[in-house]
Design a protein around this motif. Structure first.
Motif, PDB file in Angstrom:
ATOM      1  N   SER A 122      -1.235   9.145  17.349  1.00 44.10           N
ATOM      2  CA  SER A 122      -2.146   9.048  18.499  1.00 44.10           C
ATOM      3  C   SER A 122      -1.585   8.140  19.596  1.00 44.10           C
ATOM      4  N   GLY A 123      -0.284   8.224  19.826  1.00 39.72           N
ATOM      5  CA  GLY A 123       0.345   7.453  20.892  1.00 39.72           C
ATOM      6  C   GLY A 123       0.665   6.012  20.533  1.00 39.72           C
ATOM      7  N   HIS A 124       0.547   5.654  19.275  1.00 35.12           N
ATOM      8  CA  HIS A 124       0.818   4.288  18.820  1.00 35.12           C
ATOM      9  C   HIS A 124       1.954   4.299  17.810  1.00 35.12           C
ATOM     10  N   LYS A 125       2.839   3.315  17.924  1.00 33.59           N
ATOM     11  CA  LYS A 125       3.955   3.180  16.981  1.00 33.59           C
ATOM     12  C   LYS A 125       3.602   2.097  15.962  1.00 33.59           C
ATOM     13  N   LEU A 126       3.449   2.519  14.710  1.00 35.21           N
ATOM     14  CA  LEU A 126       3.079   1.611  13.639  1.00 35.21           C
ATOM     15  C   LEU A 126       4.254   1.470  12.685  1.00 35.21           C
ATOM     16  N   LEU A 127       4.632   0.236  12.398  1.00 31.50           N
ATOM     17  CA  LEU A 127       5.766  -0.039  11.527  1.00 31.50           C
ATOM     18  C   LEU A 127       5.262  -0.439  10.139  1.00 31.50           C
ATOM     19  N   VAL A 128       5.745   0.298   9.126  1.00 29.11           N
ATOM     20  CA  VAL A 128       5.382   0.010   7.746  1.00 29.11           C
ATOM     21  C   VAL A 128       6.666  -0.204   6.955  1.00 29.11           C
ATOM     22  N   VAL A 129       6.682  -1.265   6.146  1.00 27.94           N
ATOM     23  CA  VAL A 129       7.821  -1.571   5.285  1.00 27.94           C
ATOM     24  C   VAL A 129       7.396  -1.301   3.841  1.00 27.94           C
ATOM     25  N   PHE A 130       8.189  -0.499   3.150  1.00 28.72           N
ATOM     26  CA  PHE A 130       7.900  -0.105   1.771  1.00 28.72           C
ATOM     27  C   PHE A 130       8.818  -0.872   0.821  1.00 28.72           C
ATOM     28  N   ASP A 131       8.230  -1.448  -0.209  1.00 27.45           N
ATOM     29  CA  ASP A 131       8.996  -2.146  -1.230  1.00 27.45           C
ATOM     30  C   ASP A 131       8.317  -1.872  -2.568  1.00 27.45           C
ATOM     31  N   GLU A 132       8.964  -2.221  -3.642  1.00 29.87           N
ATOM     32  CA  GLU A 132       8.403  -2.017  -4.973  1.00 29.87           C
ATOM     33  C   GLU A 132       7.050  -2.707  -5.086  1.00 29.87           C
ATOM     34  N   GLN A 133       5.996  -1.937  -5.355  1.00 30.56           N
ATOM     35  CA  GLN A 133       4.624  -2.410  -5.552  1.00 30.56           C
ATOM     36  C   GLN A 133       3.992  -3.038  -4.305  1.00 30.56           C
ATOM     37  N   LEU A 134       4.575  -2.828  -3.131  1.00 30.97           N
ATOM     38  CA  LEU A 134       4.101  -3.506  -1.924  1.00 30.97           C
ATOM     39  C   LEU A 134       4.392  -2.689  -0.669  1.00 30.97           C
ATOM     40  N   VAL A 135       3.416  -2.647   0.231  1.00 29.31           N
ATOM     41  CA  VAL A 135       3.674  -2.150   1.582  1.00 29.31           C
ATOM     42  C   VAL A 135       3.251  -3.232   2.551  1.00 29.31           C
ATOM     43  N   ARG A 136       4.000  -3.356   3.618  1.00 32.79           N
ATOM     44  CA  ARG A 136       3.749  -4.386   4.623  1.00 32.79           C
ATOM     45  C   ARG A 136       3.594  -3.677   5.965  1.00 32.79           C
ATOM     46  N   LEU A 137       2.458  -3.903   6.618  1.00 30.57           N
ATOM     47  CA  LEU A 137       2.224  -3.317   7.937  1.00 30.57           C
ATOM     48  C   LEU A 137       2.568  -4.358   8.985  1.00 30.57           C
ATOM     49  N   LYS A 138       3.479  -3.992   9.861  1.00 25.63           N
ATOM     50  CA  LYS A 138       3.928  -4.885  10.926  1.00 25.63           C
ATOM     51  C   LYS A 138       3.267  -4.457  12.238  1.00 25.63           C
ATOM     52  N   LYS A 139       3.515  -5.220  13.286  1.00 20.91           N
ATOM     53  CA  LYS A 139       2.963  -4.931  14.620  1.00 20.91           C
ATOM     54  C   LYS A 139       1.434  -4.794  14.590  1.00 20.91           C
ATOM     55  N   PRO A 140       0.738  -5.884  14.243  1.00 22.58           N
ATOM     56  CA  PRO A 140      -0.718  -5.816  14.115  1.00 22.58           C
ATOM     57  C   PRO A 140      -1.448  -5.422  15.400  1.00 22.58           C
ATOM     58  N   LYS A 141      -0.875  -5.733  16.556  1.00 18.95           N
ATOM     59  CA  LYS A 141      -1.537  -5.349  17.815  1.00 18.95           C
ATOM     60  C   LYS A 141      -1.546  -3.825  17.979  1.00 18.95           C
ATOM     61  N   ALA A 142      -0.436  -3.170  17.642  1.00 20.06           N
ATOM     62  CA  ALA A 142      -0.369  -1.708  17.714  1.00 20.06           C
ATOM     63  C   ALA A 142      -1.348  -1.095  16.715  1.00 20.06           C
ATOM     64  N   LEU A 143      -1.445  -1.687  15.539  1.00 18.10           N
ATOM     65  CA  LEU A 143      -2.372  -1.205  14.517  1.00 18.10           C
ATOM     66  C   LEU A 143      -3.808  -1.358  14.998  1.00 18.10           C
ATOM     67  N   GLN A 144      -4.106  -2.493  15.599  1.00 19.21           N
ATOM     68  CA  GLN A 144      -5.447  -2.743  16.132  1.00 19.21           C
ATOM     69  C   GLN A 144      -5.799  -1.713  17.206  1.00 19.21           C
TER      70      GLN A 144
END
Length: 142
Positions: A10-32
């Motif tokens: 929807s026009g937003h770039k959301l960065l997600v980092v995948f690791d064993e047993q964990l995902v990390r969402l970066k760029k909280p302003k874009a997510l918001q």
């Protein structure tokens, strides 16, 4: 080795980092901003993409329910939102310090399975109330 993926939704770039047993969402302003409208549908879409890609990158299911993942994301996004609003409304050093603490903690969105996330049980309990929580969230974030 962590794997990063940028979702263009929807026009937003959301960065997600995948690791064993964990995902990390970066760029909280874009997510918001992404979650500022149609939060229920957009949250479900994002959770589905994350779980699908976790399986592709890590090679096994991500052991977090969609609702638990969604409620945790909301908890971080909206805690930050409310803390910033509180900081702007009340000009007291103590309030500003508490708001800064909340903002710093909520802007780091680490969603992990039970073995690596001490808060998983908390989010799982809140997930049972997802519908009620949704009614209390702002309909639009500026």
């Amino acid at each position: 080795m962590p794997t990063e993926k940028i979702y263009e939704l929807s026009g937003h770039k959301l960065l997600v980092v995948f690791d064993e047993q964990l995902v990390r969402l970066k760029k909280p302003k874009a997510l918001q901003k992404f979650l500022s409208t149609d939060i229920d549908i957009r949250s479900e879409v994002l959770a589905n993409y994350i779980k699908q890609d976790y399986f592709l990158f890590i090679g096994k299911e991500f052991e977090i329910t969609n609702d638990s993942l969604i409620v945790e994301i909301w908890g971080h996004v909206y805690a930050s939102y409310f803390a910033k609003a509180m900081k702007n409304l009340v000009k007291l050093k103590l309030v500003e310090n508490v708001a800064d603490f909340i903002i710093n903690r909520s802007d780091t969105i680490d969603c992990g399975e039970y073995e690596v996330d001490s808060n998983r049980k908390f989010w799982d309990i809140l997930a049972k109330f997802k519908g009620i929580i949704l009614t209390f969230l702002p309909k639009k974030i500026k």
